[in-house]
Design a protein around this motif. Structure first.
Motif, PDB file in Angstrom:
ATOM      1  N   LYS A 425      -0.372 -18.848  -2.009  1.00 56.25           N
ATOM      2  CA  LYS A 425      -1.694 -18.905  -2.613  1.00 56.25           C
ATOM      3  C   LYS A 425      -2.472 -17.612  -2.351  1.00 56.25           C
ATOM      4  CE  LYS A 425      -2.135 -23.957  -2.267  1.00 56.25           C
ATOM      5  NZ  LYS A 425      -2.953 -25.071  -1.740  1.00 56.25           N
ATOM      6  N   SER A 426      -3.364 -17.333  -3.270  1.00 60.66           N
ATOM      7  CA  SER A 426      -4.191 -16.139  -3.109  1.00 60.66           C
ATOM      8  C   SER A 426      -5.071 -16.269  -1.875  1.00 60.66           C
ATOM      9  CB  SER A 426      -5.066 -15.953  -4.355  1.00 60.66           C
ATOM     10  OG  SER A 426      -5.954 -14.864  -4.178  1.00 60.66           O
ATOM     11  N   ASP A 427      -5.119 -15.204  -1.087  1.00 58.81           N
ATOM     12  CA  ASP A 427      -5.952 -15.160   0.118  1.00 58.81           C
ATOM     13  C   ASP A 427      -6.575 -13.761   0.161  1.00 58.81           C
ATOM     14  OD1 ASP A 427      -7.049 -14.957   2.671  1.00 58.81           O
ATOM     15  OD2 ASP A 427      -5.446 -16.125   3.616  1.00 58.81           O
ATOM     16  N   LEU A 428      -7.781 -13.645  -0.403  1.00 59.58           N
ATOM     17  CA  LEU A 428      -8.400 -12.327  -0.541  1.00 59.58           C
ATOM     18  C   LEU A 428      -8.692 -11.682   0.807  1.00 59.58           C
ATOM     19  CD1 LEU A 428     -10.843 -12.899  -3.551  1.00 59.58           C
ATOM     20  CD2 LEU A 428      -8.568 -11.845  -3.554  1.00 59.58           C
ATOM     21  N   ASN A 429      -9.058 -12.476   1.781  1.00 55.88           N
ATOM     22  CA  ASN A 429      -9.377 -11.909   3.095  1.00 55.88           C
ATOM     23  C   ASN A 429      -8.135 -11.278   3.733  1.00 55.88           C
ATOM     24  OD1 ASN A 429     -12.113 -12.628   3.054  1.00 55.88           O
ATOM     25  ND2 ASN A 429     -11.665 -14.674   3.827  1.00 55.88           N
ATOM     26  N   ARG A 430      -7.014 -11.985   3.654  1.00 58.37           N
ATOM     27  CA  ARG A 430      -5.783 -11.436   4.231  1.00 58.37           C
ATOM     28  C   ARG A 430      -5.308 -10.244   3.415  1.00 58.37           C
ATOM     29  NH1 ARG A 430      -0.189 -14.634   5.971  1.00 58.37           N
ATOM     30  NH2 ARG A 430       0.756 -12.826   7.008  1.00 58.37           N
ATOM     31  N   ALA A 431      -5.431 -10.371   2.082  1.00 63.72           N
ATOM     32  CA  ALA A 431      -5.043  -9.253   1.217  1.00 63.72           C
ATOM     33  C   ALA A 431      -5.859  -8.016   1.544  1.00 63.72           C
ATOM     34  CB  ALA A 431      -5.230  -9.641  -0.241  1.00 63.72           C
ATOM     35  N   GLU A 432      -7.154  -8.195   1.796  1.00 67.11           N
ATOM     36  CA  GLU A 432      -8.030  -7.057   2.102  1.00 67.11           C
ATOM     37  C   GLU A 432      -7.568  -6.339   3.362  1.00 67.11           C
ATOM     38  OE1 GLU A 432     -12.709  -6.095   3.260  1.00 67.11           O
ATOM     39  OE2 GLU A 432     -12.109  -8.114   2.646  1.00 67.11           O
ATOM     40  N   VAL A 433      -7.249  -7.104   4.408  1.00 67.75           N
ATOM     41  CA  VAL A 433      -6.814  -6.497   5.670  1.00 67.75           C
ATOM     42  C   VAL A 433      -5.536  -5.690   5.463  1.00 67.75           C
ATOM     43  CG1 VAL A 433      -5.947  -6.987   7.986  1.00 67.75           C
ATOM     44  CG2 VAL A 433      -7.912  -8.261   7.098  1.00 67.75           C
ATOM     45  N   LEU A 434      -4.574  -6.270   4.748  1.00 61.94           N
ATOM     46  CA  LEU A 434      -3.287  -5.604   4.543  1.00 61.94           C
ATOM     47  C   LEU A 434      -3.419  -4.360   3.669  1.00 61.94           C
ATOM     48  CD1 LEU A 434      -1.270  -8.883   3.974  1.00 61.94           C
ATOM     49  CD2 LEU A 434      -0.813  -7.254   5.816  1.00 61.94           C
ATOM     50  N   LEU A 435      -4.146  -4.505   2.568  1.00 62.38           N
ATOM     51  CA  LEU A 435      -4.275  -3.377   1.648  1.00 62.38           C
ATOM     52  C   LEU A 435      -5.139  -2.268   2.229  1.00 62.38           C
ATOM     53  CD1 LEU A 435      -4.637  -5.360  -1.685  1.00 62.38           C
ATOM     54  CD2 LEU A 435      -2.685  -3.979  -0.950  1.00 62.38           C
ATOM     55  N   LYS A 436      -6.126  -2.637   3.034  1.00 58.40           N
ATOM     56  CA  LYS A 436      -6.957  -1.618   3.674  1.00 58.40           C
ATOM     57  C   LYS A 436      -6.118  -0.780   4.636  1.00 58.40           C
ATOM     58  CE  LYS A 436     -11.290  -0.757   6.097  1.00 58.40           C
ATOM     59  NZ  LYS A 436     -10.700   0.311   6.923  1.00 58.40           N
ATOM     60  N   LYS A 437      -5.222  -1.456   5.367  1.00 52.94           N
ATOM     61  CA  LYS A 437      -4.378  -0.694   6.286  1.00 52.94           C
ATOM     62  C   LYS A 437      -3.462   0.243   5.510  1.00 52.94           C
ATOM     63  CE  LYS A 437      -1.219  -0.923  10.179  1.00 52.94           C
ATOM     64  NZ  LYS A 437      -0.619  -1.756  11.253  1.00 52.94           N
ATOM     65  N   ALA A 438      -2.878  -0.256   4.412  1.00 53.37           N
ATOM     66  CA  ALA A 438      -2.009   0.597   3.604  1.00 53.37           C
ATOM     67  C   ALA A 438      -2.784   1.765   3.030  1.00 53.37           C
ATOM     68  CB  ALA A 438      -1.374  -0.223   2.481  1.00 53.37           C
ATOM     69  N   CYS A 439      -4.000   1.507   2.571  1.00 57.89           N
ATOM     70  CA  CYS A 439      -4.842   2.576   2.030  1.00 57.89           C
ATOM     71  C   CYS A 439      -5.178   3.590   3.112  1.00 57.89           C
ATOM     72  CB  CYS A 439      -6.105   1.976   1.420  1.00 57.89           C
ATOM     73  SG  CYS A 439      -7.212   3.186   0.646  1.00 57.89           S
ATOM     74  N   ASP A 440      -5.497   3.096   4.309  1.00 56.57           N
ATOM     75  CA  ASP A 440      -5.788   3.992   5.436  1.00 56.57           C
ATOM     76  C   ASP A 440      -4.569   4.833   5.819  1.00 56.57           C
ATOM     77  OD1 ASP A 440      -8.370   3.067   5.570  1.00 56.57           O
ATOM     78  OD2 ASP A 440      -7.995   1.657   7.208  1.00 56.57           O
ATOM     79  N   LEU A 441      -3.375   4.306   5.495  1.00 54.69           N
ATOM     80  CA  LEU A 441      -2.136   5.050   5.747  1.00 54.69           C
ATOM     81  C   LEU A 441      -1.789   5.970   4.583  1.00 54.69           C
ATOM     82  CD1 LEU A 441       0.011   2.178   7.332  1.00 54.69           C
ATOM     83  CD2 LEU A 441      -0.826   4.209   8.522  1.00 54.69           C
ATOM     84  N   ASP A 442      -2.774   6.157   3.684  1.00 54.71           N
ATOM     85  CA  ASP A 442      -2.642   7.073   2.539  1.00 54.71           C
ATOM     86  C   ASP A 442      -1.597   6.609   1.527  1.00 54.71           C
ATOM     87  OD1 ASP A 442      -4.632   8.655   3.511  1.00 54.71           O
ATOM     88  OD2 ASP A 442      -3.320  10.173   4.384  1.00 54.71           O
ATOM     89  N   GLU A 443      -1.536   5.316   1.266  1.00 53.97           N
ATOM     90  CA  GLU A 443      -0.692   4.776   0.210  1.00 53.97           C
ATOM     91  C   GLU A 443      -1.590   4.567  -1.003  1.00 53.97           C
ATOM     92  OE1 GLU A 443       1.690   3.420  -2.345  1.00 53.97           O
ATOM     93  OE2 GLU A 443       0.232   1.897  -1.788  1.00 53.97           O
ATOM     94  N   GLY A 444      -1.480   5.457  -1.978  1.00 57.66           N
ATOM     95  CA  GLY A 444      -2.451   5.545  -3.060  1.00 57.66           C
ATOM     96  C   GLY A 444      -2.674   4.271  -3.836  1.00 57.66           C
ATOM     97  N   ALA A 445      -1.584   3.626  -4.311  1.00 57.75           N
ATOM     98  CA  ALA A 445      -1.740   2.432  -5.130  1.00 57.75           C
ATOM     99  C   ALA A 445      -2.479   1.329  -4.381  1.00 57.75           C
ATOM    100  CB  ALA A 445      -0.372   1.935  -5.594  1.00 57.75           C
ATOM    101  N   SER A 446      -2.299   1.269  -3.072  1.00 67.74           N
ATOM    102  CA  SER A 446      -2.978   0.239  -2.279  1.00 67.74           C
ATOM    103  C   SER A 446      -4.493   0.382  -2.345  1.00 67.74           C
ATOM    104  CB  SER A 446      -2.519   0.312  -0.817  1.00 67.74           C
ATOM    105  OG  SER A 446      -1.150   0.002  -0.708  1.00 67.74           O
ATOM    106  N   CYS A 447      -4.959   1.613  -2.466  1.00 72.33           N
ATOM    107  CA  CYS A 447      -6.402   1.823  -2.578  1.00 72.33           C
ATOM    108  C   CYS A 447      -6.925   1.214  -3.877  1.00 72.33           C
ATOM    109  CB  CYS A 447      -6.726   3.320  -2.518  1.00 72.33           C
ATOM    110  SG  CYS A 447      -6.169   4.131  -1.005  1.00 72.33           S
ATOM    111  N   SER A 448      -6.139   1.309  -4.958  1.00 74.98           N
ATOM    112  CA  SER A 448      -6.521   0.682  -6.224  1.00 74.98           C
ATOM    113  C   SER A 448      -6.510  -0.833  -6.103  1.00 74.98           C
ATOM    114  CB  SER A 448      -5.575   1.116  -7.341  1.00 74.98           C
ATOM    115  OG  SER A 448      -5.781   2.464  -7.672  1.00 74.98           O
TER     116      SER A 448
END
Length: 576
Positions: A425-448
């Motif tokens: 199921k969709s979990d925006l809070n968990r998705a935010e934590v994971l994608l923010k870390k990927a974005c902070d690791l300079d993974e471009g698509a994750s920032c989108s």
């Protein structure tokens, strides 16, 4: 694909859904478009220096790009936009403008205005180095200081580099560099004492009116055999200089493989010595012959990249990586697994190769190679060589993310963003934590993707009394994320960034830059938008020219009328 009249409605609606299409460890997102604003809303003043500099920058004028970046950095003739400023500094530095490289180095060193918002000493080091290459005295000095202050690891190996950097900066008339270099020679700070050379250096800096050098020169008593009383010398201090590399070489020759690796990396990166890949290979081979796993792994990677002989040698690569893996180096297992894994889904993966890759990734993950954990999760997600298993997938992807695998963070984040057919199921809070870390690791698509998460969460809060504030904050945050994603060469993000600039910034120059980059990254939507925008700009130019011509005619008519009025008055005076 339909055109949308307002990006705000998209960003603030739950309808911004990115589809998961993981191929070759990457994900793709569905793009969105918006209508171009009416051309009359984009009128520009001819004397606006932002436009003038932007045109010159587009023509690859490095100084213009830097000047424009400074305007965005301090908010002169435009609003402060640190991200745009950084983009412009990058372009200027790429055009070998030393001041732009230095400015970027300072931004990364201080964490001021850069995309991550945090200090990044590795990037700072890189741009200080570039500015020094382009003969920026401050850049040479600051790079030397990074090594001297040991803010970058392995700096104890770089005393010759430090001396060279301070010497070059001093020759470019940087007073602080001269004083620092003089003090090192005068006190024997990591090098052999040479008070005579120190005095020459102080005199040189004093000659170009650097007062601190004059004071240091005046403080010298003339007794060249006596160090200043404030300096406490020790054997460890005076002997950590030129003998250090010799000691390392002796240790390597005495079969200490760790020292061979250190020396090999010096030669590979040119740290204190001339770059020499051949010597790098020999030193790593010696370490590998001594059953040093990291040496074998690094050597295998070099052969895999073709660095060892100019082209990729698969047999040698696999042999070296296998040896490194057998010696329990996780990254060796991971790199070897990649050799057996065919990412091209249009081909049929050999079942034996897939089984081999799976086993190698299992060992790599156990040895804390984050990318191996991601690959296992990827295989469980798509059922490659194993049955689909969302539980095992999530556990492995989370471990990979914990080990800073940005792809692991991204894949799991996207899964929790929209849910999947396996019942997640969709979990925006968990998705935010994971994608923010990927974005902070300079993974471009994750920032989108992260921008999409923020949009969805903002939509959920749209009925709140502070909806307008939430909307504004979300728009600003998403703009920054799209800029970062585009900077990280995610083409579709460049397209979305261009649309963002059109709708919110109403800035065609920035939109054009974003579309140009997206198009250069083979994003078709960006190329189409760039052509449309060029037509629109031409339309605006034509409209403005018509208005200028009309204004000129009006002014001429006014002038003629004034002349007629003056003639009438003159006649009245004469007749009376």
């Amino acid at each position: 694909m339909s055109s949308l009249a307002n990006i705000a409605r998209i960003i603030l609606s739950a309808g911004v859904v990115f589809t998961l299409a993981v191929i070759n460890g990457c994900t793709a997102v569905d793009s969105f478009t918006s209508a171009f604003l009416d051309s009359n809303s984009h009128q520009q003043e001819d004397d606006n220096p932002v436009i003038t500099l932007a045109k010159s920058c587009d023509a690859n004028n490095a100084a213009a790009c830097y000047a424009l970046g400074k305007m965005y950095y301090i908010g002169n003739w435009t609003e402060v936009d640190l991200y745009t400023a950084e983009d412009l500094f990058h372009k200027s530095c790429g055009l070998q403008y030393d001041k732009a490289c230095l400015t970027l180095a300072e931004m990364y060193y201080n964490g001021n205005g850069v995309n991550s918002g945090e200090r990044d000493l590795i990037k700072a080091q890189d741009f200080y180095h570039k500015s020094c290459l382009f003969n920026n005295a401050e850049g040479c000095y600051k790079l030397g200081k990074l090594y001297y202050d040991k803010e970058i690891t392995d700096t104890e190996l770089g005393i010759n580099s430090i001396i060279s950097l301070f010497d070059k900066s001093c020759s470019l008339e940087h007073g602080e560099a001269c004083v620092k270099l003089g003090q090192m020679y005068y006190t024997g700070d990591g090098i052999e004492r040479d008070p005579i050379k120190a005095k020459i250096i102080f005199q040189k800096a004093c000659d170009f009116n650097f007062n601190a050098a004059c004071e240091s020169l005046a403080s010298m008593t003339g007794n060249s055999n006596k160090a200043p009383p404030s300096k406490t010398q020790s054997t460890s201090t005076t002997n950590t200089s030129t003998s250090n590399r010799t000691d390392i070489l002796q240790s390597c020759n005495s079969n200490t493989p760790q020292q061979c690796v250190i020396l090999a990396m010096n030669y590979y990166h040119g740290d204190g010595v001339a770059k020499n890949v051949g010597t790098t290979i020999k030193l790593l081979q010696k370490g590998c012959n001594l059953n040093h796993g990291p040496s074998c792994a690094m050597l295998g990677v070099l052969y895999g990249k073709g660095a060892a002989g100019g082209k990729h040698n698969l047999a040698i690569t696999k042999s070296l990586l296998q040896r490194g893996c057998d010696l329990n180096v996780g990254t060796a297992c991971d790199n070897l697994g990649i050799q057996y894994f065919d990412f091209d889904r249009s081909k049929t993966n050999n079942s034996n190769d897939i089984a081999t890759a799976f086993k190698l990734f299992q060992k790599g993950c156990k040895l804390n190679a984050g990318h191996s954990c991601f690959m296992l999760g990827f295989m469980y997600h798509h059922g490659i060589g194993v049955k689909r298993d969302p539980v095992a997938r999530d556990e492995l992807l989370q471990k990979g993310c914990n080990l800073n695998s940005k792809l692991g963070c991204r894949l799991l984040g996207v899964i929790y963003y929209g849910g999947d057919e396996n019942g997640t199921k969709s979990d925006l809070n968990r998705a935010e934590v994971l994608l923010k870390k990927a974005c902070d690791l300079d993974e471009g698509a994750s920032c989108s993707y992260l921008a999409g998460v923020y949009a969805a969460k903002a939509s959920e809060q749209a009925s709140d009394t502070n909806a307008d504030t939430i909307a504004t904050a979300t728009v600003i945050a998403n703009g920054r994320l799209l800029k970062k994603a585009c900077n990280l060469n995610d083409g579709i993000s460049c397209y979305m960034l261009g649309e963002y600039h059109i709708t919110f910034d109403k800035n065609l120059v920035l939109a054009k830059n974003a579309f140009q980059k997206g198009c250069s990254l083979d994003d078709k939507e960006s190329c189409v938008a760039l052509n449309q925008l060029s037509d629109q700009i031409q339309s605006i130019t034509t409209t403005e020219e018509i208005k200028r011509q009309q204004k000129l005619v009006y002014q001429q008519q006014q002038a003629a009328q004034l002349e007629a009025d003056l003639e009438t008055i003159r006649n009245l005076v004469i007749n009376n």
